[in-house]
Design a protein around this motif. Structure first.
Motif, PDB file in Angstrom:
ATOM      1  N   ARG A 626       1.043  -1.255   0.106  1.00  0.00           N
ATOM      2  CA  ARG A 626      -0.076   0.061  -0.092  1.00  0.00           C
ATOM      3  C   ARG A 626       1.025   1.288   0.005  1.00  0.00           C
ATOM      4  O   ARG A 626       1.742   1.392   0.934  1.00  0.00           O
ATOM      5  N   VAL A 627       0.822   2.025  -0.866  1.00  0.00           N
ATOM      6  CA  VAL A 627       1.530   3.227  -1.335  1.00  0.00           C
ATOM      7  C   VAL A 627       0.560   4.587  -1.261  1.00  0.00           C
ATOM      8  O   VAL A 627      -0.296   4.322  -2.093  1.00  0.00           O
ATOM      9  N   ARG A 628       0.973   5.660  -0.632  1.00  0.00           N
ATOM     10  CA  ARG A 628       0.310   6.698  -0.656  1.00  0.00           C
ATOM     11  C   ARG A 628       1.174   7.858  -0.681  1.00  0.00           C
ATOM     12  O   ARG A 628       2.016   7.874   0.179  1.00  0.00           O
ATOM     13  N   ALA A 629       1.106   8.585  -1.628  1.00  0.00           N
ATOM     14  CA  ALA A 629       1.931   9.467  -1.837  1.00  0.00           C
ATOM     15  C   ALA A 629       1.606  10.951  -2.365  1.00  0.00           C
ATOM     16  O   ALA A 629       0.526  10.775  -3.080  1.00  0.00           O
ATOM     17  N   VAL A 630       2.125  12.168  -2.294  1.00  0.00           N
ATOM     18  CA  VAL A 630       1.389  13.293  -2.691  1.00  0.00           C
ATOM     19  C   VAL A 630       2.583  14.256  -2.603  1.00  0.00           C
ATOM     20  O   VAL A 630       3.596  14.102  -2.053  1.00  0.00           O
ATOM     21  N   ARG A 631       2.723  15.069  -3.694  1.00  0.00           N
ATOM     22  CA  ARG A 631       3.696  16.178  -3.767  1.00  0.00           C
ATOM     23  C   ARG A 631       3.153  17.508  -4.050  1.00  0.00           C
ATOM     24  O   ARG A 631       2.041  17.868  -4.715  1.00  0.00           O
ATOM     25  N   TYR A 632       3.865  18.603  -3.229  1.00  0.00           N
ATOM     26  CA  TYR A 632       3.308  19.882  -3.136  1.00  0.00           C
ATOM     27  C   TYR A 632       4.668  20.671  -3.673  1.00  0.00           C
ATOM     28  O   TYR A 632       5.689  20.447  -3.478  1.00  0.00           O
ATOM     29  N   GLU A 633       4.309  21.886  -4.291  1.00  0.00           N
ATOM     30  CA  GLU A 633       5.325  23.062  -4.657  1.00  0.00           C
ATOM     31  C   GLU A 633       4.622  24.293  -4.024  1.00  0.00           C
ATOM     32  O   GLU A 633       3.575  24.825  -4.303  1.00  0.00           O
ATOM     33  N   VAL A 634       5.428  25.084  -2.997  1.00  0.00           N
ATOM     34  CA  VAL A 634       5.198  26.578  -2.906  1.00  0.00           C
ATOM     35  C   VAL A 634       6.169  27.429  -3.196  1.00  0.00           C
ATOM     36  O   VAL A 634       7.284  26.900  -3.158  1.00  0.00           O
ATOM     37  N   TRP A 635       5.858  28.564  -3.184  1.00  0.00           N
ATOM     38  CA  TRP A 635       6.855  29.693  -3.527  1.00  0.00           C
ATOM     39  C   TRP A 635       7.515  30.175  -2.295  1.00  0.00           C
ATOM     40  O   TRP A 635       6.699  29.902  -1.115  1.00  0.00           O
ATOM     41  N   PRO A 636       8.677  30.367  -2.359  1.00  0.00           N
ATOM     42  CA  PRO A 636       9.170  30.869  -1.040  1.00  0.00           C
ATOM     43  C   PRO A 636       8.828  32.385  -0.547  1.00  0.00           C
ATOM     44  O   PRO A 636       9.656  33.177  -0.335  1.00  0.00           O
TER      45      PRO A 636
END
Length: 752
Positions: A626-636
């Protein structure tokens, strides 16, 4: 005593006697010295006996060994004297041989001159024939022109006779004919000189061949005389010289004290004694702290070996030796005379570094007279040499035991496991006389649910090989903790081996298994390729780019990534003599456990015959279910940090991981805040939940953060992120990435 025959070689005898004095000063056997200087035993024996004149490097090496043994440097006068004796022996021994070689060289040169003269003569003959043919044609053409001119000088006509003009063709032919005749004369003269030179060369070859045959006959006669002289000397040798030669030839061939003691006893029986025994103190066998055993009438010693009929006790084991025979000897180190059943007995001390550790007892046969002063001195000197050999064998055994102990401490008893990979390993030490080898296996967990698999083998045996293995194994673990890719890790390991020394030469196979992607990245440095067992049965040898061993330097290493589906297994093995791939092809069906695969690999052809160590590592891959993954990007930007916190909390609650949301939110907020202060491009956040939560934060800053002493309850952005990370996270780290840096941490998914 030796007898110098008339017409002998006193220069060679003087040089041989000088070498014999040097060799006696070493106090080692011929076999051990030949092994020490990496030379053939037969060659060393011929050098010391004078059958062959020792080369310069052998003399220098012998002088250096004597200096190292005695602790005194060799003076330039002694070294010059040694080489002066050697040159005198060479001049005497090689006079006839040099004459033969010189005559052979001169004969070869004369034969080459004769061959060149023959080639020159044939060339001149061909040129002469061609020029004669050309002259014949020119003469025929000239005569034809003369006849034509005579016939056409007067031409009848109506007006009477008229004189015709003479043409230039006949004059040209006449000049050509004269030139050809001059060339013929020159060629005939040169041909005569060439024939004369060839004749002289033939005569010189005949003379040189006669001289060469005479010189070779003289050399054969000289060699026969030398062989007869050595035979006479051997026949005229005294019993003491024969014993000394036999001692040097037979004692010290083994690598353990028992074999050396047996050889020491056998060399005296039956010529010098009816029985011989070697007994040592308990500390010699069990260690330096073991006390001696004493009884009112005897000393308890450990008998290593015996020859003939031992006077008392078994051939090996603990024996009680009468105190009157050995008590003073063990205390003062002086030979002792006694009688045993009306037979003379001589007890000789076995001492090294001023400490008596044992006794050599010689029991004469019935009717033999007591040992005299000369015999006692000779036998005591041989006992001293035997003591050095016994001590050397004991140190060799102690070093082998230390190497085995160090090797066992380097091989892990258990390997770290994980739900997605099952590991098993086996290690079997070899039977090499030099002791342990440098094989090792290892498994190191990496972040992101990955695991590194390592097998390696240091070339060589004994304590140096095990020490090199421990250093390289520590280097692999250090580079693994930095999460270095396989090919680059082998590159760093190769550089490390070259810095550590020339003796660090090893093979290594490094693999990284990713249970999420179901892939395995491998790189090898001259190691045996692994075998991949498929889920439905069958196997395939993994085709890897062949790399040079670790420590060679200046060679590239290339990695390869393969797919490893669930249910497959990877078998890694040390040793190139093991036919692992062909053996694993015999596996039928699936469901093999890693332990069964290890036992099966030990049955491969070549594994049982190996004298070296053998290590096997098996990894059975199950993958992350079972794999749960998520990716985010945010400006500094500071105002986006609360947004990231809310996103993380909501995502963890959605994954039913709210019990770690507070810790994860705090750590991610601190790390993102620290990244906002230095980043210039968007900050990346990656969450991966399996049996643990992996968090990776990436930015474009090139400098890795340092863990510094800061106030834990200070404001955000003051550098407290790493401090909280070290206190709250299960594992964490910082490393360079392609675009900048990456800070990661893991939290165990365990409630409470």
């Amino acid at each position: 005593m030796t007898l110098e025959l008339p017409g002998g070689e006193p220069e060679v005898a003087a040089f041989t006697a000088f070498l014999d004095q040097l060799f006696r000063a070493l106090g080692v056997s011929l076999t051990r010295y030949a092994a020490r200087c990496s030379r053939d035993k037969g060659s060393v024996s011929r050098y010391l006996s004078g059958a062959r004149i020792a080369p310069k490097d052998f003399v220098d090496e012998l002088l250096g060994q004597v200096a190292a043994t005695t602790g005194q440097s060799v003076s330039p006068d002694v070294r010059e004297h040694a080489h002066r004796l050697r040159m005198a022996a060479l001049r005497v021994r090689n006079a006839a041989r040099h004459e033969v070689e010189e005559l052979r060289d001169r004969l070869g040169a004369a034969e080459r001159e004769l061959q060149l003269a023959g080639v020159r003569e044939r060339h001149l003959l061909r040129s002469l024939e061609a020029t004669e043919a050309q002259a014949a044609q020119a003469e025929q053409r000239y005569r034809q022109l003369e006849a034509d001119r005579a016939a056409a000088r007067y031409d009848p006509g109506p007006g009477g006779l008229e004189r015709r003009s003479d043409g230039s063709g006949a004059e040209y032919a006449r000049e050509e004919l004269r030139a050809l005749k001059r060339e013929l004369d020159l060629l005939r003269a040169e041909l005569a000189r060439a024939q004369s030179l060839r004749h002289d060369a033939e005569e010189q070859c005949v003379r040189l061949e006669a001289r060469l045959l005479a010189a070779e006959a003289a050399l054969v006669t000289q060699r026969a005389r030398q062989e007869r002289e050595f035979g006479y000397r051997a026949e005229l040798e005294s019993p003491a010289a024969v014993l000394t030669r036999e001692f040097a030839r037979t004692v010290g061939t083994g690598a353990d004290p028992e074999t050396t003691a047996a050889e020491l006893c056998a060399v005296f029986v039956p010529g010098w004694a009816a029985a011989a025994t070697v007994e040592v103190r308990t500390a010699f066998v069990d260690g330096e702290e073991s006390p001696d055993g004493w009884t009112p009438d005897a000393v308890l010693l450990h008998r290593l070996a015996a020859a003939g009929e031992p006077p008392d006790g078994p051939a090996r084991g603990q024996v009680a030796v009468p105190r009157g025979q050995v008590e003073r000897l063990l205390r003062e180190g002086a030979p002792a005379h006694a009688e045993l059943s009306e037979q003379p007995l001589l007890a000789l001390p076995l001492a090294v570094r001023g400490e008596v550790f044992g006794v050599l007892r010689l029991v004469g046969g019935a009717g033999r007279a007591a040992y005299g002063r000369a015999e006692t001195g000779l036998l005591a000197g041989l006992a001293e040499r035997g003591a050095l050999l016994l001590d050397s064998a004991r140190l060799h055994r102690a070093e082998a035991r230390l190497a085995r102990a160090l090797q066992r401490s380097m091989i892990p008893s258990t390997l770290p496991g994980a739900p997605w990979v099952r590991l098993a390993h086996r290690f079997r030490p070899g039977g090499h006389r030099d002791g342990a080898g440098g094989d090792w296996v290892d498994a190191v967990p990496l972040h992101g649910n990955r695991i590194a698999l390592v097998v390696g083998a240091v070339l060589g045996h004994g304590l140096p090989a095990v020490q090199a293995m421990s250093r390289l194994r520590a280097g692999v673990q250090a580079f693994t903790l930095l999460d270095v890719p396989p090919a680059r890790l082998l590159r760093h390991l190769d550089d490390l081996a070259q810095r550590l020394g020339d003796d660090h030469l090893a093979t290594c196979l490094y693999a990284v298994y990713d249970p999420v992607a179901r892939t395995c990245e491998l790189a090898t440095a001259g190691h045996l390729p692994p075998v991949l067992l498929h889920p439905g049965g069958g196997s395939t040898e993994v085709d890897l780019p062949a790399g040079a061993p670790i420590g060679v330097g200046g060679v590239p290493f290339t990695a390869r990534t393969i797919e490893v589906p669930d249910g497959s297994a990877l078998v890694l093995c040390t040793g190139r003599q093991v036919e692992l791939a062909d053996h694993c092809a015999k596996l039928i069906g699936s469901g093999w456990s890693p332990e069964q695969l290890c036992d099966f690999a030990f049955e491969a052809p070549g594994a049982a015959e190996r004298r070296d160590d053998l290590a096997v590592l098996v990894a059975a891959f199950d993958g992350v279910r079972r794999v749960r993954a998520v990716r985010y990007e945010v400006w500094p930007r500071p105002r986006d940090v609360p947004l990231i916190r809310r996103l993380v909390r909501s995502q963890l609650v959605e994954w039913e991981l709210g019990f770690i949301a507070d810790t994860a939110e705090l750590l991610i907020g601190e790390l993102v805040t620290d990244a906002v202060g230095v980043a210039m491009s968007p900050i990346g956040l990656y969450l991966l939940a399996t049996d643990r939560l992996l968090v990776e934060i990436t930015d474009d800053h090139r400098e890795l953060p340092d863990l510094e002493a800061v106030e834990p309850y200070g404001e955000e952005g003051t550098g407290r992120g790493l401090l909280l990370l070290s206190r709250l996270a299960d594992r964490w780290g910082a490393e360079h990435s392609f675009s900048g840096r990456k800070v990661w941490f893991e939290l165990a998914l365990v409630r409470g």
